[in-house]
Design an enzyme around this catalytic site. Structure first.
Site, PDB file in Angstrom:
ATOM      1  N   GLU A 125       0.814  -1.225   0.000  1.00 62.51           N
ATOM      2  CA  GLU A 125       0.000   0.000   0.000  1.00 62.51           C
ATOM      3  C   GLU A 125       0.845   1.272   0.000  1.00 62.51           C
ATOM      4  O   GLU A 125       0.732   2.105   0.903  1.00 62.51           O
ATOM      5  CB  GLU A 125      -0.952   0.004   1.196  1.00 62.51           C
ATOM      6  CG  GLU A 125      -1.970  -1.099   1.151  1.00 62.51           C
ATOM      7  CD  GLU A 125      -3.071  -0.941   2.195  1.00 62.51           C
ATOM      8  OE1 GLU A 125      -2.959  -0.087   3.076  1.00 62.51           O
ATOM      9  OE2 GLU A 125      -4.051  -1.692   2.125  1.00 62.51           O
ATOM     10  N   GLU A 167      -5.290  -8.592   0.791  1.00 63.65           N
ATOM     11  CA  GLU A 167      -6.040  -8.254   2.010  1.00 63.65           C
ATOM     12  C   GLU A 167      -7.505  -8.024   1.673  1.00 63.65           C
ATOM     13  O   GLU A 167      -7.815  -7.418   0.650  1.00 63.65           O
ATOM     14  CB  GLU A 167      -5.530  -6.963   2.673  1.00 63.65           C
ATOM     15  CG  GLU A 167      -4.205  -7.085   3.364  1.00 63.65           C
ATOM     16  CD  GLU A 167      -3.746  -5.766   3.991  1.00 63.65           C
ATOM     17  OE1 GLU A 167      -4.580  -4.937   4.381  1.00 63.65           O
ATOM     18  OE2 GLU A 167      -2.522  -5.585   4.082  1.00 63.65           O
TER      19      GLU A 167
HETATM   20  C1  BGP Z   1      -4.439  -1.929   5.358  1.00 63.71           C
HETATM   21  C2  BGP Z   1      -3.092  -2.286   5.897  1.00 63.71           C
HETATM   22  C3  BGP Z   1      -3.134  -3.272   7.009  1.00 63.71           C
HETATM   23  C4  BGP Z   1      -4.310  -3.146   7.935  1.00 63.71           C
HETATM   24  C5  BGP Z   1      -5.614  -2.913   7.188  1.00 63.71           C
HETATM   25  C6  BGP Z   1      -6.780  -2.555   8.071  1.00 63.71           C
HETATM   26  O1  BGP Z   1      -4.423  -0.604   4.917  1.00 63.71           O
HETATM   27  O2  BGP Z   1      -2.243  -2.797   4.895  1.00 63.71           O
HETATM   28  O3  BGP Z   1      -1.895  -3.222   7.670  1.00 63.71           O
HETATM   29  O4  BGP Z   1      -4.075  -2.356   8.997  1.00 63.71           O
HETATM   30  O5  BGP Z   1      -5.488  -1.908   6.231  1.00 63.71           O
HETATM   31  O6  BGP Z   1      -6.769  -1.203   8.369  1.00 63.71           O
HETATM   32  P1  BGP Z   1      -7.035  -0.612   9.797  1.00 63.71           P
HETATM   33  O7  BGP Z   1      -6.095  -1.310  10.701  1.00 63.71           O
HETATM   34  O8  BGP Z   1      -6.766   0.844   9.674  1.00 63.71           O
HETATM   35  O9  BGP Z   1      -8.454  -0.894  10.107  1.00 63.71           O
END
Ligand code: BGP
Length: 478
Positions: A170, A378
């Site tokens: 990301e 993800e």
């Molecule tokens: C993505 C990241 C993850 C994770 C996920 C959920 O942007 O790659 O590391 O954190 O989002 O986001 P959040 O933890 O802000 O809910």
């Protein structure tokens, strides 16, 4: 399109789940690890929810065998995790810290011994603080050589063992949150610096991919992009254009570079007009073209719906990091677009829109434009979970979320998209960067609260068993 019959998932589909070093490992200063920018950033008051940090996280560093045993029992085919640069090179470069490297050698061996494919992310945001201090990290071209050097050590170490590599996780998020919103390190608000740093990150990404191919590494490599497909609120042509502009500035601006080594025309013009376009040196564009990935990784959580936003309209608003539904501020790009609620879809308690068809749309758009295989790196639902007195977690809302998204993937496969695998976010509960421990994503509940109190005991949620069956039936039973 609606079909009479959906295609089956491929036989070798990678049913996986994911994590990132800082969010699970803990052991932040053990075995010679150096400090990363996140180790330092979390110390700034007010930056993270209730001051939470990953010093202990969910102690995966000491409990990885227990976590892998849970994966094995569930039937997981693939586990995506990231390597902490500062465990390998405590100062970003120089002498290898063998104890740090050994941790990952053991982790990879344990996964392979249990029949689980390791998917390795080279960079999930934890830049060595030493490189930030020395030359301002992503703002200096020196980072390119240091990143390639670090990656080369990993390529050599895991040649033949690790077949799937994710270069940058990301980039669009760590760059924008770090240099435009100041909610990630290095906590800067400066669009010009942001686009400069982003261009350097593009060069670093391309250089690492190029190196991987030059080394003739068995396997595949690609970046993971946080793709939020943009919709128009309605058929008002002004709003349709606003959505298309947003797609160009917020998505094509990264994906075109990864896939084609080119910046999109409209977004680049816009940046030039704003006086924030990056400095492109001779040779840069050729290098970007030479770093073509083997697949595109995508992290998909939600879509965004837009109306036109005039030059004197709303700017960047604050995100909801408290879990109080409806607390996120209005947000937009003046002169381009403003985000509005989509009346057709529901939202989570953190105001993330739940849109399974959006995943199909994401996969379709990426395939139409780039014609490359896609690895979903993800996808998941962050919510409050409650544990009962008998240690059960009835997370039917998560099962609904995941099953509707898996169905959307199957529809996209039927449409003709090539999907290599699907990683849910996340395997165990873990630290959410800005939202603490109360925003949970895992199949496995971890007894841990905002004050880092709790036994760290793992409990299987209902979604754990649900995914076990999805994997066992290769997606036939959702
Ligand atoms: C993505 C990241 C993850 C994770 C996920 C959920 O942007 O790659 O590391 O954190 O989002 O986001 P959040 O933890 O802000 O809910």
């Amino acid at each position: 399109m609606e079909y009479k019959q959906l295609k089956a998932f491929p036989k070798d589909f990678l049913w996986g789940s994911a994590s990132a070093a800082y969010q699970v490992e803990g052991a932040w200063n053990e075995d010679g690890k150096g400090p990363s920018v996140w180790d330092e950033f979390v110390k700034i008051p007010g930056k993270t929810f209730k001051g939470t940090n990953g010093e202990l996280a969910v102690d995966h560093y000491h409990r990885y065998k227990e976590d892998i045993a849970l994966m094995k029992e569930q039937g997981l085919k693939a586990y995506r995790f990231s390597i902490a640069w500062t465990r390998i090179f405590p100062n970003g470069r120089g002498e290898i810290n063998q104890a740090g490297l050994d941790f990952y050698i053991n982790l990879v061996d344990e996964l392979i011994a249990n029949g689980i494919e390791p998917l390795v992310t080279l960079y999930h945001w934890d830049l060595p603080q030493a490189l930030q201090d020395e030359y301002m990290g992503w703002e200096s071209r020196q980072v390119i050589d240091d990143f390639v050097n670090y990656a080369t050590v990993l390529f050599e170490t895991f040649r033949g063992k690790v077949k799937y590599w994710i270069s940058l996780n990301e980039q669009n998020i760590f760059i924008q949150l770090g240099y435009l919103m100041a909610v990630h390190p290095p906590a800067v608000v400066d669009p010009k610096r942001m686009y400069e740093a982003n261009h350097i990150a593009n060069l670093a990404n391309a250089s690492v991919i190029k190196k991987f191919h030059e080394m003739d590494m068995p396997g595949q490599i690609g970046p993971s992009f946080a793709y939020t497909p943009n919709y128009s609120f309605d058929s008002n042509p002004l709003n349709v254009l606003a959505a298309e502009d947003t797609e160009d500035i917020m998505a094509n601006f990264w994906l075109d570079v990864y896939a084609w080594g080119e910046y999109p025309i409209f977004a680049m013009n816009y940046l030039k007009e704003q006086g924030v376009a990056p400095t492109i040196e001779p040779g840069d564009m050729a290098l970007l073209k030479e770093g073509k990935p083997d697949f595109l990784g995508v992290n998909y959580y939600q879509t965004a719906t837009h109306v036109f936003n005039p030059l004197n309209g709303v700017g960047m608003g604050k995100m909801n990091t408290s879990g109080k539904k409806g607390s996120s501020e209005e947000t937009g790009m003046p002169g381009v677009s403003k985000k509005v609620a989509n009346p057709f879809i529901d939202r989570t308690n953190w105001d993330w829109e739940i849109d399974p068809q959006g995943l199909r749309i994401a996969l379709r758009r990426m395939t139409s434009r780039y014609r490359m295989p896609i690895l979903i790196t993800e996808n998941g639902l962050g919510e409050y979970d409650k544990i009962t007195e008998t240690n059960e977690i009835h997370d039917d809302y998560r099962i609904n979320y995941l099953s509707s998204h898996v169905k959307a993937i199957q529809e996209a496969i039927t449409d003709g998209v090539t999907v290599l695998g699907y990683c849910t976010w996340s395997y165990t509960d873990l630290l959410s960067w800005l939202n603490g421990y109360q925003k949970r994503y895992g199949f496995v509940y971890v007894d841990q609260d905002e004050t880092q109190n709790g036994s760290l005991t793992r409990y299987k949620k209902d979604s754990y068993y649900w995914y076990q069956n999805v994997i066992a039936t290769n997606g036939e039973e959702l």
